[in-house]
Structure formats: C-alpha cells, structure tokens
Design a protein around this motif. Structure first.
Motif, mmCIF file in Angstrom:
data_model
loop_
_atom_site.group_PDB
_atom_site.id
_atom_site.type_symbol
_atom_site.label_atom_id
_atom_site.label_comp_id
_atom_site.label_asym_id
_atom_site.label_seq_id
_atom_site.Cartn_x
_atom_site.Cartn_y
_atom_site.Cartn_z
ATOM 1 N N GLU A 102 19.419 -7.754 -20.691
ATOM 2 C CA GLU A 102 20.131 -6.929 -21.668
ATOM 3 C C GLU A 102 19.295 -6.822 -22.939
ATOM 4 O OE1 GLU A 102 24.859 -7.612 -20.689
ATOM 5 O OE2 GLU A 102 23.896 -8.996 -22.094
ATOM 6 N N LYS A 231 29.187 -9.285 -30.663
ATOM 7 C CA LYS A 231 28.893 -8.997 -29.257
ATOM 8 C C LYS A 231 30.062 -9.507 -28.444
ATOM 9 C CE LYS A 231 28.186 -11.214 -26.068
ATOM 10 N NZ LYS A 231 28.017 -12.474 -25.317
ATOM 11 N N ASP A 233 31.717 -9.712 -24.523
ATOM 12 C CA ASP A 233 31.585 -9.553 -23.074
ATOM 13 C C ASP A 233 32.574 -10.518 -22.437
ATOM 14 O OD1 ASP A 233 30.942 -9.347 -20.438
ATOM 15 O OD2 ASP A 233 28.836 -9.913 -20.643
ATOM 16 N N GLU A 235 34.465 -9.805 -19.567
ATOM 17 C CA GLU A 235 34.712 -9.504 -18.159
ATOM 18 C C GLU A 235 36.030 -8.774 -17.914
ATOM 19 O OE1 GLU A 235 32.462 -10.018 -15.632
ATOM 20 O OE2 GLU A 235 31.124 -10.499 -17.310
ATOM 21 N N GLU A 238 38.340 -6.797 -22.548
ATOM 22 C CA GLU A 238 37.950 -6.284 -23.858
ATOM 23 C C GLU A 238 39.101 -5.589 -24.575
ATOM 24 O OE1 GLU A 238 34.175 -7.111 -21.821
ATOM 25 O OE2 GLU A 238 36.030 -6.133 -21.199
ATOM 26 N N TYR A 257 29.498 -4.009 -26.851
ATOM 27 C CA TYR A 257 30.508 -4.397 -25.865
ATOM 28 C C TYR A 257 30.161 -3.834 -24.500
ATOM 29 C CZ TYR A 257 32.469 0.332 -26.456
ATOM 30 O OH TYR A 257 32.644 1.702 -26.488
ATOM 31 N N GLU A 258 30.788 -4.410 -23.483
ATOM 32 C CA GLU A 258 30.534 -4.002 -22.109
ATOM 33 C C GLU A 258 31.691 -3.166 -21.599
ATOM 34 O OE1 GLU A 258 28.368 -6.313 -18.564
ATOM 35 O OE2 GLU A 258 30.395 -7.031 -18.938
ATOM 36 N N TRP A 260 32.573 -1.122 -17.959
ATOM 37 C CA TRP A 260 32.096 -0.848 -16.605
ATOM 38 C C TRP A 260 32.579 0.481 -16.058
ATOM 39 C CZ3 TRP A 260 28.945 -3.721 -13.370
ATOM 40 C CH2 TRP A 260 28.502 -4.937 -13.902
ATOM 41 N N LYS A 283 26.119 4.893 -25.970
ATOM 42 C CA LYS A 283 25.662 3.980 -24.930
ATOM 43 C C LYS A 283 24.360 3.321 -25.350
ATOM 44 C CE LYS A 283 25.181 3.745 -19.906
ATOM 45 N NZ LYS A 283 25.273 4.490 -18.636
ATOM 46 N N ASN A 287 25.664 -1.007 -18.730
ATOM 47 C CA ASN A 287 27.096 -0.973 -19.037
ATOM 48 C C ASN A 287 27.397 -1.339 -20.489
ATOM 49 O OD1 ASN A 287 27.932 -0.472 -16.253
ATOM 50 N ND2 ASN A 287 27.205 -2.542 -15.863
ATOM 51 N N ASN A 288 26.367 -1.448 -21.310
ATOM 52 C CA ASN A 288 26.537 -1.851 -22.696
ATOM 53 C C ASN A 288 26.671 -0.653 -23.624
ATOM 54 O OD1 ASN A 288 26.308 -4.726 -22.301
ATOM 55 N ND2 ASN A 288 24.132 -4.386 -21.926
#
Length: 295
Positions: A102, A231, A233, A235, A238, A257-258, A260, A283, A287-288
């Motif tokens: 990343e 930051k 993440d 899973e 969020e 942030y992530e 998906w 973007k 996925n970030n």
C-alpha cells in the motif's frame, strides 16, 4: 477482457486460468519482499530466504483462494524507512509490513504529516503505519493506534517498544458507533489482518470468534483538538466507525480508508457520510481512497 473470458470459457478452463493467475501472483509477491525487507540477524535473513525458496511449493496449496506470503519460522525484520518488526510464522504479518503493498498510504503520510501533528491509526494491525507516523510527527506529535485483537495488540505494543516510540497510545477496542458494547470479531487462523466485526466476514473451518469491546472514534480522540491524518482499515466496519466519529470528522484534514465494493449500499452510504461532513473523495490505489477536507 475478464467478462469476455467468463462468457465464453467453460467453468473448468476458467478455474485453471484462475489457479494459474493465483500461483503466479503468489510467487511474484516475493520479489518486493526480498527487495524491501531485511532480516535483523543472519538467522532472520536465512528464514526469509528459506521461506522464499519454499514459496513455489507452498503456493500450490488452496490455489483458488487468496494466500499471503508466509514465513516458515518467526523472524525479526527491518523495513528500511519504516522500522523493526517481529513477525509470526505462517501468518499474514509479513504481508502487512511490506511497503509495496500500500505504497500510496505511506506516501500520503510522508506528504501531509509534520512534526507536532496528530495521527490516528484505526485498525493498526501490527503497526507499520503507527511506527512510520510516530517518527514523522516527532516528540511533539501524537499517534493513537487502535487494534481490537488481543494477540495482535500485544504484537503492536512490542513493536512500539522495539522502535523506541514514546508518542503512541494504544487503544485495544473495536471501533463502532456505540461505546461499551461487547461484539464478536471473526478471525481466520493466520489471517489476523482480516479480523472483522462487520458480520460479513467469511467463516472458515479455522475461524475463531473473539469477544471484543467497542469504543467510538469520538471517544478515542476526545482530547485532541485537530487530527491531520487518519488511516482506517477495519475490514468492512468503516461505516459503523464513521457514524461514531461526528466530532472527529469536523477536526480531521485527511482520511485514508479502504472501500471494497463501489456501488453497494454501504459504500454509497459511506461516501455520502464523508461528503456531507465536508470531504472530497478520490481514489488512491487499489481499494484505498482519500477523503480530503474541502476548502
């Protein structure tokens, strides 16, 4: 191209191509590892090399599934430009200290963080961004590192001590929209970076259910006047986390942030929440995503 292959290739052929792609990806990931990660001792370096040499054989296992690069034995490593880490064998620890994975997040931190700033690492895992940010913000800055899984939080704390960091506070809770609840975190053996309370985590025969207590981002950052970068993440949780961050969002400049699933209900709600809070979204990579406070 992928849609075309799915349309015209029979299922066995698609499965074969997928397996070939996964196998190739698993081997290629070792190139940046050997380039960017160093063993702290000769024995640790040998463990890295032995693990890389075993990869062509280990990569044949569960070929249809995602597989992180793994170490055959525990090893202490140094990642130049980041710090030192103690990695567990046969886990995703190695993958989570790889700068190549990343790179946009690390570059963002280096670009925006200055001495005296505050940084929040929500879903810190074993702490590669905690260690990086701690050095960027310096003795006058502050880092809050949040990790809900007990064993991983202990590993995070050991890395803070290993790298002689004195400006980091560790919060051992799950981030949600309610403070003080006890919820279940699902984690698959060895894949500690994928632990989730979102309810959408895939169950596996090696999965465990761990009770964790929740807190909110507002509670965590209550005594901080401004946050330069967060930051997050967690899973899939969020949206829950941001719903418990109404005050924090008002005093935060940047959020990495992530996300998906572009276009799904939760992703649309997440985008709307951040945009309503005054952030412009773009973007970063993979996925970030970056939410930047609009002027």
């Amino acid at each position: 191209m992928r849609a075309t292959l799915k349309r015209y290739l029979p299922v066995p052929a698609r499965a074969t191509l997928r397996a070939l792609l996964h196998y190739t990806q698993r081997l290629v990931r070792w190139l940046p590892i050997l380039w960017q990660v160093r063993g702290q001792s000769a024995a640790d370096e040998l463990t890295l090399i032995r693990s890389a040499l075993a990869a062509p054989f280990l990569s044949l296992c569960n070929i249809q599934d995602w597989q992180d690069p793994i170490l055959l034995q525990d090893a202490n490593v140094e990642v130049p430009g980041f710090g030192r880490f103690s990695l567990r064998a046969r886990t995703d620890d190695l993958w989570h200290v790889l700068p190549w994975r990343e790179h946009s997040i690390a570059e963002l931190a280096r670009k925006v963080l200055r001495p005296g700033d505050a940084f929040i690492d929500a879903g810190a895992n074993i702490g590669i961004y905690t260690v990086l940010a701690s050095r960027l913000v310096g003795p006058g800055g502050r880092v809050i590192s949040i990790e809900m899984m007990p064993d991983t939080a202990k590993r995070l704390e050991s890395h803070i001590h290993m790298n002689h960091l004195r400006n980091v506070t560790v919060v051992k809770n799950a981030i949600s929209d309610v403070e003080g609840d006890v919820v279940i975190a699902m984690v698959q053996a060895g894949k500690y970076g994928q632990a989730s309370i979102s309810g959408g985590a895939e169950r596996h025969e090696t999965s465990s259910e761990i009770p964790v207590q929740t807190t909110t981002l507002d509670a965590v950052a209550e005594r901080i006047s401004s946050v330069k970068l967060m930051k997050i993440d967690v899973e899939g949780a969020e949206l829950q986390a941001f719903r418990g961050a109404k005050s924090l969002l008002k005093k935060t400049n940047f959020i990495a942030y992530e996300a998906w699933s572009r276009g799904c209900v939760s992703k649309d709600a997440l985008s709307a929440l951040l945009e309503d809070a005054g952030f412009a979204l773009r973007k970063l990579d993979g996925n970030n995503w970056l939410a930047e406070k609009s002027e």
